[in-house]
Each structure stands twice: as structure tokens, then as C-alpha cells.
Design an enzyme around this catalytic site. Sequence first.
Site: not given
Length: 311
Positions: A151-153, A173, A229, A253, A258, A276-277
Site C-alpha cells: 500500500g502507501r507505506i 492481493r 500490527r 515495532d 501491547e 510501537h514508534v
Amino acid sequence: MTSHSEHQVRVVQLGGLMPFLRKWLDERYAAPELADLGDPAGVVVAVAGGGAPVGAAEMDALPDLRAVANFGVGYDNVDVDEARRRGIAVSNTPDVLTDAVADLAAFLVVDVLRGLTAADRFVRSGAWARGERLPLTRDVRGAVVGVLGLGRIGTAAAERLEAFGAEVHYHSRSPKDVAWTHHSSPVELAAASDVLVVLTPGGAGTEGLVDAAVLDALGPDGYLVNVARGSVVDEDALVAALEAGRIAGAGLDVFADEPHVPEALLGRDDVVLLPHVGSATVQTREAMGRLVLDNVDAFLGRGELVTPVPE
């Protein structure tokens, strides 16, 4: 500042929002936390953050709710199907955090291959001064980096890693209009990769996507990086693979529960652990907060969101 009159409250806060955003919401909308809300009548927008769950119970507590503005690009904390069934719109904060998270993904790939944080611990422990030798590491240039979720990231991370000289492969996909090599499954991608970078959305559709079969395909010389995630990776299978030497290491991360990290990972030099930064820069978090305000303003003003989550 507007007082928290019950009849004026149209916006409510849910979960662990950052102090600056709490301040903005209080000053702009006199928005209390849900626990401090008196009469829920008239509350039409909930701003959620910190992974706060927004499910049927929260929706029941806010009978006039019509929109949820989520602070974060991920929205697996929101029961989107239930929201849509009730006619409640949901927004997130895409784009503004792409660069920060992509940077971190690329840095974690460099770290697991070059052992940078392990080398830092080596020096601090006095091992270098005692004459011990740090094992040789691996070049990023020429490594095959598999991006799971383009995706974007994922695309931004792939571009950064290509600049380091890595060869990019990916699974999504459907094939994208890119020059990188597409693989038809996570297992096939892992088998072709030196480092597998997880950048899929969270939620039920991707829970446990990186399982024992994917880790076995990655192999004893392969590394896992997860900045998506924690739920996307089968954490028990990951611990087992590391302990058995079936993969070479990991950069993480995000975690399944968490802020709790599996005890078995804490003492391992072949694992990089971050709290998670991915989006945790001043500039990025402020941009996310401003996008939340834009969504709330737009919904209160004209009944629509600026960045609704995709159908």
C-alpha cells in the site's frame, strides 16, 4: 474555552489520545472523555486513539453517534462493519504518517542485517574493550526484501530500500503497476526473501497471516520485520522459530498484546524490539492530530469525512 455543558457536547474522546490532541479537542469542541460524559444525547462524533476499542458497547453508550474519527492509519480497533450497519461513518489518518513509518521499516531492515543495535549493546557491555569480536553481518545491497502489503507505506518503504541497493519483491492481493517482482502468496514471497517486511493492515482478515509456514519458508538465514500490527504475526510461532533457529532474527515495532512483549524475546540479541514508534515523531503526530480535527470539522459542518476508511 467553552464549558462542558451537556447540551453543548457533540464530540467525545475515547482512549489514550496524546495530550496536545486532548487539549485541542477540549478547546475546540469542549469534548470530554467518555467516562466524564453526563448525558450522551447529542454526541455525534467520537475521537478514538491509543487502540481504544470502538465496538457495539461503545456505540450503544452513544445513541446519537454518527462518526468515529480514529487517530491512526490503522483502524482494527473499530468494528467498522458494525459501524456501517448502524450508519456510523469512520475515518482514519492516512498519508500524513507514510514517511515516518516507511523510514522506520527501512531502518529496521538495515538494523537486522547490519546488527546496529546489537553492536551498541556489545560496546556498552564492555565486550569490545575486553577484546571480544562482534560477528560479521550482512550487506543491505543485494539483499532481497519482500514487502508483504504494497500500500502507501509499503511502496514508500520499498522505494527507500531500493535506494539502499536491495532487490524488492512483494505480495498484495493483486499485482501492482510497479517494476518489482510480485508473488502470489505470503509463503512464496517469504521463500524468495532475505528479509520479509510486514506492512499489511490489521484486523480479522490478516490475523495470523505470518504463521509457521511463512516463517519456515523464510528460512534459517531470513529475517522478519513487522511494523504493521502485532496481530498479523503468529507470535507463538515466531518465538518458536527464533528459539529453534528456523529464522535468523526479527525487528519488531508492534506486538499482539501491547505493551506486553513475550518474555522469550527480551534477552535475544537477534531481535530488535521497539515500543510501537512507527509514527512517533513530533511532526507526524501533530499532522495526524490536525487531520483528526479536519475530519471532525467536516462532519460537524457538512456531514462528511475528509478521509473515510475505504469500503
